[in-house]
Scaffold this motif. Structure first.
Motif, PDB file in Angstrom:
ATOM      1  N   THR A  58       0.804  -1.238   0.000  1.00  6.52           N
ATOM      2  CA  THR A  58       0.000   0.000   0.000  1.00  6.52           C
ATOM      3  C   THR A  58       0.827   1.274   0.000  1.00  6.52           C
ATOM      4  O   THR A  58       0.358   2.330   0.438  1.00  6.52           O
ATOM      5  CB  THR A  58      -0.923   0.053   1.244  1.00  6.52           C
ATOM      6  OG1 THR A  58      -0.108   0.223   2.418  1.00  6.52           O
ATOM      7  CG2 THR A  58      -1.756  -1.204   1.391  1.00  6.52           C
ATOM      8  N   ILE A  60       1.943   4.592  -0.595  1.00 11.05           N
ATOM      9  CA  ILE A  60       1.409   5.774  -1.274  1.00 11.05           C
ATOM     10  C   ILE A  60       2.485   6.367  -2.191  1.00 11.05           C
ATOM     11  O   ILE A  60       3.627   6.492  -1.748  1.00 11.05           O
ATOM     12  CB  ILE A  60       0.940   6.812  -0.224  1.00 11.05           C
ATOM     13  CG1 ILE A  60      -0.252   6.252   0.571  1.00 11.05           C
ATOM     14  CG2 ILE A  60       0.576   8.151  -0.873  1.00 11.05           C
ATOM     15  CD1 ILE A  60      -0.633   7.083   1.791  1.00 11.05           C
ATOM     16  N   THR A  63      -0.712   1.293  -5.039  1.00 14.10           N
ATOM     17  CA  THR A  63      -1.383   0.243  -4.293  1.00 14.10           C
ATOM     18  C   THR A  63      -1.352  -1.022  -5.128  1.00 14.10           C
ATOM     19  O   THR A  63      -1.398  -0.951  -6.360  1.00 14.10           O
ATOM     20  CB  THR A  63      -2.829   0.614  -3.919  1.00 14.10           C
ATOM     21  OG1 THR A  63      -3.389  -0.484  -3.175  1.00 14.10           O
ATOM     22  CG2 THR A  63      -3.711   0.884  -5.134  1.00 14.10           C
ATOM     23  N   TYR A  69      -9.859  -1.965  -0.044  1.00 16.56           N
ATOM     24  CA  TYR A  69      -8.920  -2.386   0.994  1.00 16.56           C
ATOM     25  C   TYR A  69      -8.864  -1.308   2.061  1.00 16.56           C
ATOM     26  O   TYR A  69      -8.854  -0.114   1.759  1.00 16.56           O
ATOM     27  CB  TYR A  69      -7.533  -2.560   0.354  1.00 16.56           C
ATOM     28  CG  TYR A  69      -6.386  -2.685   1.339  1.00 16.56           C
ATOM     29  CD1 TYR A  69      -5.852  -3.934   1.649  1.00 16.56           C
ATOM     30  CD2 TYR A  69      -5.836  -1.557   1.965  1.00 16.56           C
ATOM     31  CE1 TYR A  69      -4.793  -4.050   2.549  1.00 16.56           C
ATOM     32  CE2 TYR A  69      -4.796  -1.674   2.873  1.00 16.56           C
ATOM     33  CZ  TYR A  69      -4.275  -2.920   3.160  1.00 16.56           C
ATOM     34  OH  TYR A  69      -3.236  -3.032   4.047  1.00 16.56           O
ATOM     35  N   ILE A  70      -8.807  -1.727   3.326  1.00 19.35           N
ATOM     36  CA  ILE A  70      -8.624  -0.751   4.414  1.00 19.35           C
ATOM     37  C   ILE A  70      -7.666  -1.292   5.472  1.00 19.35           C
ATOM     38  O   ILE A  70      -7.737  -2.464   5.851  1.00 19.35           O
ATOM     39  CB  ILE A  70      -9.982  -0.322   5.046  1.00 19.35           C
ATOM     40  CG1 ILE A  70      -9.751   0.738   6.137  1.00 19.35           C
ATOM     41  CG2 ILE A  70     -10.760  -1.519   5.605  1.00 19.35           C
ATOM     42  CD1 ILE A  70     -11.020   1.409   6.631  1.00 19.35           C
ATOM     43  N   HIS A  71      -6.761  -0.432   5.868  1.00 16.87           N
ATOM     44  CA  HIS A  71      -5.883  -0.706   6.999  1.00 16.87           C
ATOM     45  C   HIS A  71      -6.065   0.445   7.981  1.00 16.87           C
ATOM     46  O   HIS A  71      -6.094   1.602   7.576  1.00 16.87           O
ATOM     47  CB  HIS A  71      -4.418  -0.764   6.531  1.00 16.87           C
ATOM     48  CG  HIS A  71      -3.440  -0.435   7.613  1.00 16.87           C
ATOM     49  ND1 HIS A  71      -2.755   0.765   7.652  1.00 16.87           N
ATOM     50  CD2 HIS A  71      -3.082  -1.125   8.720  1.00 16.87           C
ATOM     51  CE1 HIS A  71      -1.995   0.778   8.742  1.00 16.87           C
ATOM     52  NE2 HIS A  71      -2.164  -0.341   9.398  1.00 16.87           N
TER      53      HIS A  71
ATOM     54  N   MET B 101      -7.340   9.593   8.247  1.00 19.57           N
ATOM     55  CA  MET B 101      -8.056   8.889   7.180  1.00 19.57           C
ATOM     56  C   MET B 101      -9.278   9.663   6.715  1.00 19.57           C
ATOM     57  O   MET B 101     -10.004   9.205   5.826  1.00 19.57           O
ATOM     58  CB  MET B 101      -8.453   7.484   7.638  1.00 19.57           C
ATOM     59  CG  MET B 101      -7.244   6.562   7.744  1.00 19.57           C
ATOM     60  SD  MET B 101      -7.644   4.889   8.310  1.00 19.57           S
ATOM     61  CE  MET B 101      -8.461   4.226   6.868  1.00 19.57           C
ATOM     62  N   THR B 209      -7.886   2.035  -1.935  1.00 17.72           N
ATOM     63  CA  THR B 209      -7.053   1.562  -0.834  1.00 17.72           C
ATOM     64  C   THR B 209      -7.049   2.644   0.228  1.00 17.72           C
ATOM     65  O   THR B 209      -6.669   3.781  -0.042  1.00 17.72           O
ATOM     66  CB  THR B 209      -5.620   1.289  -1.329  1.00 17.72           C
ATOM     67  OG1 THR B 209      -5.664   0.194  -2.245  1.00 17.72           O
ATOM     68  CG2 THR B 209      -4.690   0.936  -0.175  1.00 17.72           C
ATOM     69  N   MET B 210      -7.503   2.306   1.417  1.00 22.89           N
ATOM     70  CA  MET B 210      -7.547   3.290   2.509  1.00 22.89           C
ATOM     71  C   MET B 210      -6.536   2.906   3.584  1.00 22.89           C
ATOM     72  O   MET B 210      -6.414   1.737   3.928  1.00 22.89           O
ATOM     73  CB  MET B 210      -8.937   3.324   3.134  1.00 22.89           C
ATOM     74  CG  MET B 210     -10.016   3.808   2.207  1.00 22.89           C
ATOM     75  SD  MET B 210     -11.538   4.059   3.145  1.00 22.89           S
ATOM     76  CE  MET B 210     -12.639   4.538   1.828  1.00 22.89           C
ATOM     77  N   GLY B 211      -5.880   3.919   4.112  1.00 23.86           N
ATOM     78  CA  GLY B 211      -4.940   3.666   5.207  1.00 23.86           C
ATOM     79  C   GLY B 211      -3.615   3.112   4.732  1.00 23.86           C
ATOM     80  O   GLY B 211      -3.019   2.270   5.393  1.00 23.86           O
ATOM     81  N   GLY B 212      -3.154   3.594   3.582  1.00 22.26           N
ATOM     82  CA  GLY B 212      -1.891   3.121   3.021  1.00 22.26           C
ATOM     83  C   GLY B 212      -0.674   3.628   3.783  1.00 22.26           C
ATOM     84  O   GLY B 212      -0.775   4.460   4.698  1.00 22.26           O
TER      85      GLY B 212
END
Lengths: 313, 391
Positions: A58, A60, A63, A69-71, B101, B209-212
């Protein structure tokens, strides 16, 4: 009941995870994740705990994920997944969204140590998701510190003389929550793994899969040996393949004649000291622990057979 | 404004729960802690009774409460949680993540002090520990305001120019458990005020993609952008208040009483009412600057309120041990310094661990402040209002 996959080409042809991520060569976790993603039903959302898989996929502004997708953090993947599941459930009912399948990916630290509370809470509440712990038996992302899934005797940077405690029994912990399905799997036995993933997604509640994922950087072995080590882990009875469906244990790969444990330990730098005569007591303790665990499983699965027979009437 | 219903008698917590219900939230994730608990008890009942179409997630900790809210908000839900004190401290990590976020979570904080020693009563130590987390932080003076601010918070958080989590602070017990007459809005008015807005969410059709992971080459810019969004949320806050279909008097970023006074008392939360009451009752030459929007700090408005004052007294209900100044004082002093205004600024530390601020104590202090202002005394002082009221 889904039809078991027999051939590779029966798996979905879309790759949810792109090649080109920055995992190390020979990373067992990424092989596991790829196999799991090929087997998982769509539409799918991935919830990931902090750890190697998150870091390598992931970065930045790039990706590797072709699916949502979430972290969020290290210890809360199960809580985040609870929120995602509840949200989509309500939004679908209100006509504002739709339910997705949810796959949680977390390492051994994120599952068995810092994430255990959130996982236990989510299991007890019964959210519908499949939680996969990819177990490489230490905190690899921070540089090989011991976790509660590091095996007895293993070297790590925080067990320089070898770990003196046994590995936690994660599946037993999961099963104690009365979740519908829990299983172990590893990458060499890909058919077993993908079919367990497919099965796990059929339950209306939380499922848990403990996937053994060799890490050459943390275990000190030749990266070409990743898959072979995952095979040896099973064939030496070190990591048995089994599943617990509604409380009923079943061994999926019965190791009638185990290979010597040394075959699994020898290629790995983290176990070299165990092979020395002065540490034979540690080696003996590890062997006993492996044997005891296998015997327990055999008893549990025999009970399971009886339970199954009784259910069939 | 239409008044179709007579006011109803509600506790601060009941008022918050009612506002959340009317805001049509989708997910509430919460864990009990005094003095917040009755907010989420009430919400769980609304859900169980079918009055609120939402999922109530009884999480196993506050850390998971906020984590579940982040997940739910990322999936597109309007969500709410509430906490106090140790619960907020446990959420600390996730507070920064929620802001980073850019998820529009709304949280009520029934302010309570922090352990040790353990104490369930009000002060602002809990939220002050998270004041740099990047959340919009609003303080309420009374129960009606707590009700209105929660509804406004959803509109503010979800505005595409903001997209940040919002904390609505109400003083523990003093507001959370105090009953006041509240004029609620009609359900339809709230619905009209809070339309569902499209935003980027977890969705298979348009995957994100969240929270990379961000390395030093991107992190700086992302954080600056986030800080700018928080800065500019002040203007959106004003629009949100302006559009509010209920009473909006006194709901600006700062509420100033007696603007021409020689002494200005700056404070947060319910204390403003006590200060105003005493100043008014005894005719003191004291103005009250009630900071409603604490983050982003309304610099221009606070400065304008203080620029003519001969003496400024900042009421801090939290300590910042070892710092150059306590939290609110620190903001006020920085502001005055930047504006080139050299004024005596007193720090008045009060109410720690729920110690009552009585009118008698306030009266004595205001007398002293006015006397110092008239005498032209320039030194800064720190005063601890420790007098214990008779039980």
């Amino acid at each position: 009941m889904v039809k078991p996959v027999q051939r590779l080409d029966e798996l979905v042809d879309t790759e949810a995870l792109s090649p080109g991520h920055s995992a190390c060569a020979g990373c067992g976790a990424m092989i596991a994740v790829r196999q799991i993603l090929m087997a998982a039903p769509h539409p799918l959302i991935v919830v990931n705990a902090t750890g190697c898989v998150e870091v390598v996929s992931t970065q930045i502004p790039h990706t590797a994920w072709n699916i949502p997708y979430i972290h969020v953090a290290f210890e809360n993947a199960a809580a985040v997944a609870s929120g995602v599941e509840a949200a989509l459930d309500v939004l679908e009912a209100k006509g504002l969204g739709r339910r997705h399948h949810i796959l949680v990916l977390a390492g051994d630290g994120g599952t068995a140590d810092i994430g255990l509370q959130a996982l236990s809470g989510a299991f007890e509440r019964g959210h519908r998701f499949v939680y996969v712990c990819y177990d490489n038996e230490a905190y690899m992302n921070t540089g090989i510190q011991r976790s509660s899934l590091t095996p007895l005797g293993a070297w790590s940077r925080t067990t320089p003389a070898g770990k003196l405690e046994e590995k936690k029994d994660l599946v037993a912990i999961a099963t104690a929550h009365r979740i519908p399905y829990a299983a172990t799997a590893t990458i060499f036995f890909w058919k077993d793994l993908v079919n367990k993933v497919r099965k796990a997604f059929t339950f209306d509640g939380p499922s848990f899969i403990h996937v053994y994922a060799p890490c050459n950087r943390g275990w000190y072995f030749n990266p070409a040996e990743t898959v072979r080590l995952s095979k040896l882990a099973v064939e030496t009875r070190y990591f048995p393949l089994y599943e617990v469906e509604r409380g009923v244990y079943r061994i999926n790969y019965f190791v009638a004649t185990p290979k010597p444990l040394e075959m699994f330990l020898k290629p790995q730098g983290r176990f070299q000291h165990l092979l020395k005569p002065e540490n034979s007591h540690l080696m003996e303790a590890l062997k006993q622990s492996v044997d005891r665990r296998w015997e327990e499983l055999v008893v549990l699965s025999q009970r399971g057979k009886q339970a199954y027979a009784a259910m069939q009437g | 404004m239409q008044r179709l219903h007579a006011p109803v008698l509600l506790s601060g917590n009941d008022a918050v729960a009612l506002a959340v219900k009317q805001s049509d939230v989708d997910v509430v994730a919460a864990y009990p802690i005094t003095p917040q608990t009755t907010i989420v008890e009430k919400l769980s009942k609304y859900v169980a009774d079918g009055e609120l179409r939402a999922r109530f997630i009884s999480v196993e900790s506050e850390h998971s409460a906020l984590s579940a809210c982040v997940g739910a908000a990322a999936a597109g839900a309007r969500c709410f949680t509430a906490t106090s004190s140790q619960g907020l401290a446990l959420m600390h990590e996730v507070m920064y993540i929620a802001a980073g976020m850019r998820v529009p979570v709304v949280m009520a904080v029934a302010n309570r002090t922090l352990s040790a020693p353990i104490n369930i009563h009000c002060d602002h130590s809990d939220i002050m520990g998270s004041r740099d987390s990047g959340w919009v932080q609003i303080f309420c003076e009374n129960v009606q305001e707590a009700y209105s601010r929660v509804i406004q918070a959803f509109r503010l958080a979800e505005d595409s120019r903001v997209q940040l989590p919002v904390a609505v602070n109400l003083d523990g017990f003093t507001l959370s458990h105090c009953y006041e007459a509240v004029q609620p809005l009609e359900d339809e008015d709230v619905r009209g005020y809070l339309p569902r807005r499209r935003r980027v969410v977890l969705d298979y059709e348009s995957p994100v993609t969240m929270g990379g992971l961000s390395l030093p080459n991107t992190y700086f810019e992302i954080k600056l952008e986030q800080a700018r969004a928080l800065e500019s949320s002040k203007h959106v806050f004003r629009e949100v208040v302006k559009a509010y279909p209920g009473e909006k008097d006194g709901l600006d970023v700062v509420d100033v009483y007696n603007p021409g006074a020689s002494v200005k008392a700056v404070c947060l939360g319910s204390t403003a009412g006590t200060l105003r009451h005493v100043a008014k009752t005894y005719g003191f030459d004291v103005g009250v600057v009630n900071v409603k929007l604490f983050r982003p700090f309304p610099r221009e408005e606070v400065l304008a309120a203080l620029s003519e004052a001969g003496l400024v007294a900042v009421f801090d209900r939290a300590l910042s041990p070892g710092a150059a100044a306590n939290p609110l004082t620190s903001d006020v002093k920085a502001l005055l310094y930047d504006a080139g205004l050299r004024k005596p600024v007193w720090t008045v530390v009060y109410g720690l661990g729920g110690r009552d601020l009585t009118t008698a104590v306030v009266r004595k202090l205001l007398e002293e402040l006015v006397e110092a202002a008239y005498a032209g005394r320039q030194e800064a002082r720190t005063v601890y209002l420790r007098e214990v009221a008779a039980w």
